[in-house]
Structure formats: C-alpha cells, structure tokens
Design a protein around this motif. Structure first.
Motif, PDB file in Angstrom:
ATOM      1  N   ALA A 241       1.999   6.657  -6.646  1.00 24.78           N
ATOM      2  CA  ALA A 241       1.003   7.676  -6.994  1.00 24.78           C
ATOM      3  C   ALA A 241       1.536   9.069  -6.670  1.00 24.78           C
ATOM      4  O   ALA A 241       1.374  10.012  -7.467  1.00 24.78           O
ATOM      5  CB  ALA A 241      -0.305   7.423  -6.236  1.00 24.78           C
ATOM      6  N   ALA A 242       2.195   9.186  -5.514  1.00 22.01           N
ATOM      7  CA  ALA A 242       2.757  10.488  -5.147  1.00 22.01           C
ATOM      8  C   ALA A 242       3.861  10.893  -6.112  1.00 22.01           C
ATOM      9  O   ALA A 242       3.981  12.072  -6.493  1.00 22.01           O
ATOM     10  CB  ALA A 242       3.292  10.445  -3.724  1.00 22.01           C
TER      11      ALA A 242
ATOM     12  N   ALA B   5       0.832  -1.197   0.000  1.00 22.21           N
ATOM     13  CA  ALA B   5       0.000   0.000   0.000  1.00 22.21           C
ATOM     14  C   ALA B   5       0.871   1.253   0.000  1.00 22.21           C
ATOM     15  O   ALA B   5       0.596   2.224  -0.723  1.00 22.21           O
ATOM     16  CB  ALA B   5      -0.934   0.002   1.211  1.00 22.21           C
ATOM     17  N   LEU B   6       1.937   1.235   0.797  1.00 26.04           N
ATOM     18  CA  LEU B   6       2.849   2.384   0.828  1.00 26.04           C
ATOM     19  C   LEU B   6       3.555   2.566  -0.521  1.00 26.04           C
ATOM     20  O   LEU B   6       3.736   3.705  -0.984  1.00 26.04           O
ATOM     21  CB  LEU B   6       3.883   2.213   1.943  1.00 26.04           C
TER      22      LEU B   6
ATOM     23  N   ARG C 213       1.066   4.082  -2.838  1.00 23.04           N
ATOM     24  CA  ARG C 213       0.903   5.510  -2.526  1.00 23.04           C
ATOM     25  C   ARG C 213       2.142   6.300  -2.949  1.00 23.04           C
ATOM     26  O   ARG C 213       2.027   7.429  -3.437  1.00 23.04           O
ATOM     27  CB  ARG C 213       0.653   5.680  -1.024  1.00 23.04           C
TER      28      ARG C 213
END
Length: 160
Positions: free
Chosen positions: A110-111, A103-104, A107
C-alpha cells in the motif's frame, strides 16, 4: 600375726582354703551356664539384628532405586513436555510472524502504491513546471511562445 604361725594354724588355714575354694567353685559352676545362656542369647540377638539390618538395607536400596527411576521418569516426562511446549510456542510464533509479515507486506504494498501515485503526481507537476519553464525560456530566446502540447512533449522527453 597368727596367720603366719605355721605350727598352730596351718591345718585350719588349709581347711578354710578348701572350703572357700569349694564355695567359689560351686558359685562359678552355677553361674557359668547362665552366663553362657546370656552370651548365646546376646549373640543370637546381634545376629538377628544384623539379618534384620541387611534386609532393611536391601529394602532401602530397592526403594532408592525405585525412587531414582521414578525421578528419572518424571524428569524425562518433564523434558518431553518442555520440548513439546517449545515446539508449540515456536509454531505459534511462526504463525504470528507470518501474520505480521503478511500485514507488513500489505502495508508495504500500500505504501509503495501510494509512493508510486505520489511519484506520478510529482512527475506530472514537474513536467508541468518544466513545460512552463521551457516555454518561458523559448519565448525569451525566440520571442515566440511554443504551444503547451509541444512544450509538455519536450519536457517529458527531457525528463525521461
């Protein structure tokens, strides 16, 4: 004292001594076998009690050994279950960490994509501002304003 007068009483004292000695002898002879029986019964009872105590001690030692073995087995089983529980907990933690890391990572990707998009947008705005500034500078220096395409090309090459 008449008992010390040996002339009159010596023979009667001797007779009474013999009578009392005989009575005492008969009493002792009658009492000794019963006393022997009582002593033998007591010795047998003590011997029997010692044998019973030894058997009870042997039984108690066996029970203690069985109890110690049972406690050791229970402790070993508890250690095994604890190790198994720790292993399961570690696997579950690893799985949750893997999910969290995934998940990190998602993210972060995506970031990073958002950051690249923002960087690209900022660079295009900077290029536009640099092209405008370069056009203004060239116009002030030469008196002639360059075309927007040429100014943009020059700003892009200067920023790269």
């Amino acid at each position: 004292m008449p008992q010390f007068d040996f002339a009159n009483v010596f023979l009667s004292q001797l007779v009474w001594l013999a009578v009392f000695f005989a009575i005492l002898y008969v009493v002792v002879l009658a009492t000794l076998p019963r006393l022997g029986k009582v002593m033998q019964a007591r010795e047998d009872q003590v011997s029997s009690d010692l044998d019973t105590a030894e058997k009870a001690k042997a039984t108690a030692d066996k029970l203690q050994a069985d109890y110690d073995a049972g406690v050791a087995a229970a402790q070993d089983a508890a250690r095994a279950r604890l190790t198994e529980a720790r292993t399961r907990a570690a696997k579950a933690l690893e799985a949750r960490l893997a999910e969290s890391n995934a998940a990190l990572a998602a993210r972060a990707d995506a970031a990073e994509a958002d950051l690249n998009a923002a960087r690209t947008a900022a660079m295009s705005e900077i290029e536009a501002v640099a092209a405008d500034a370069a056009s203004d500078i060239v116009e002030k220096l030469t008196g002639k304003r360059p075309t927007p395409a040429a100014a943009s090309k020059a700003a892009r090459s200067a920023l790269a």
